[in-house]
Scaffold this motif. Structure first.
Motif, short mmCIF file in Angstrom:
data_model
loop_
_atom_site.label_atom_id
_atom_site.label_comp_id
_atom_site.label_asym_id
_atom_site.label_seq_id
_atom_site.Cartn_x
_atom_site.Cartn_y
_atom_site.Cartn_z
N GLU A 177 0.82 -1.22 0.00
CA GLU A 177 0.00 0.00 0.00
C GLU A 177 0.85 1.26 0.00
N VAL A 178 2.06 1.14 0.50
CA VAL A 178 2.92 2.31 0.67
C VAL A 178 4.33 1.99 0.17
N ALA A 179 4.92 2.97 -0.49
CA ALA A 179 6.32 2.83 -0.91
C ALA A 179 7.20 3.21 0.27
N ILE A 180 8.29 2.49 0.45
CA ILE A 180 9.20 2.81 1.54
C ILE A 180 10.52 3.30 0.97
N ILE A 181 10.92 4.49 1.42
CA ILE A 181 12.07 5.19 0.86
C ILE A 181 13.12 5.40 1.95
N ASP A 182 14.32 4.90 1.70
CA ASP A 182 15.45 5.08 2.59
C ASP A 182 16.21 6.31 2.12
N THR A 183 16.29 7.33 2.96
CA THR A 183 16.93 8.59 2.57
C THR A 183 18.41 8.66 2.96
N ARG A 184 18.95 7.56 3.50
CA ARG A 184 20.37 7.55 3.89
C ARG A 184 21.27 7.41 2.66
N GLU A 185 22.55 7.56 2.89
CA GLU A 185 23.53 7.41 1.82
C GLU A 185 23.57 5.95 1.36
N PRO A 186 23.95 5.71 0.10
CA PRO A 186 23.94 4.35 -0.47
C PRO A 186 24.73 3.32 0.35
N GLU A 187 25.86 3.72 0.95
CA GLU A 187 26.65 2.76 1.75
C GLU A 187 25.84 2.23 2.93
N LYS A 188 25.12 3.12 3.60
CA LYS A 188 24.29 2.69 4.74
C LYS A 188 23.14 1.81 4.27
N PHE A 189 22.54 2.18 3.14
CA PHE A 189 21.45 1.39 2.58
C PHE A 189 21.93 -0.02 2.26
N GLU A 190 23.08 -0.13 1.60
CA GLU A 190 23.63 -1.44 1.22
C GLU A 190 23.96 -2.29 2.44
N GLN A 191 24.38 -1.64 3.51
CA GLN A 191 24.73 -2.35 4.74
C GLN A 191 23.50 -3.01 5.36
N GLY A 192 22.38 -2.31 5.34
CA GLY A 192 21.15 -2.85 5.90
C GLY A 192 20.00 -1.88 5.72
N HIS A 193 18.83 -2.43 5.39
CA HIS A 193 17.66 -1.59 5.16
C HIS A 193 16.38 -2.38 5.39
N ILE A 194 15.28 -1.66 5.44
CA ILE A 194 13.97 -2.30 5.60
C ILE A 194 13.63 -3.00 4.28
N PRO A 195 13.17 -4.26 4.34
CA PRO A 195 12.84 -4.98 3.11
C PRO A 195 11.87 -4.20 2.23
N GLY A 196 12.18 -4.17 0.94
CA GLY A 196 11.33 -3.49 -0.02
C GLY A 196 11.65 -2.01 -0.20
#
Length: 140
Positions: A30-49
């Motif tokens: 129902e909702v898009a989830i957007i990680d606003t952190r830098e790519p290195e932090k995103f690659e290290q770990g993020h919320i699924p999807g």
């Protein structure tokens, strides 16, 4: 049980309920989830999807048309939940998207991925919040 301990447990319970409701929205698509952190932090770990759309240090890039365009592409017109480490950068990006770019249905995850992980909700990879980097991100 002390009053302070009871208040702390009450806040944690309310936080768990809010994050649980959000996780159900995310899982359902129902909702898009957007990680606003830098790519290195995103690659290290993020919320699924989650999709990574970096907002820059302190969310400064969220004021740009380029950020708004990347956000629009990532959300495909769905309501969106933005997050960062602890919620400050994503709150600034949410404000910019809403007030400067006219986006609707945009929310920020107060407590960020740190709270999400602390409450044992699923994370792809690992979430390690660098306290020094967090201080820089969250300066007001």
């Amino acid at each position: 049980m002390s009053r302070l301990r009871a208040e702390s447990l009450g806040k944690r319970y309310r936080a768990r309920q809010v994050v649980n409701d959000l996780s159900l929205e995310v899982e359902s698509g129902e909702v898009a989830i957007i990680d606003t952190r830098e790519p290195e932090k995103f690659e290290q770990g993020h919320i699924p999807g989650a999709v990574n759309v970096p907002a820059g240090e302190n969310g400064v890039d969220s004021h740009s048309e380029e950020f708004a365009a990347k956000f629009a592409e990532a959300t495909e017109g769905k309501p969106a939940l933005l997050y960062c480490n602890t919620g400050n950068r994503s709150a600034r990006a949410t404000d910019a998207l809403t007030n400067e770019h006219g986006a609707e249905g945009v929310r920020s995850l107060v407590g960020g991925v740190k709270l999400w992980d602390d409450l044992d909700f699923p994370v792809e990879g690992t979430v390690e919040v660098d306290e020094d980097a967090d201080d820089e991100e969250d300066e007001d």
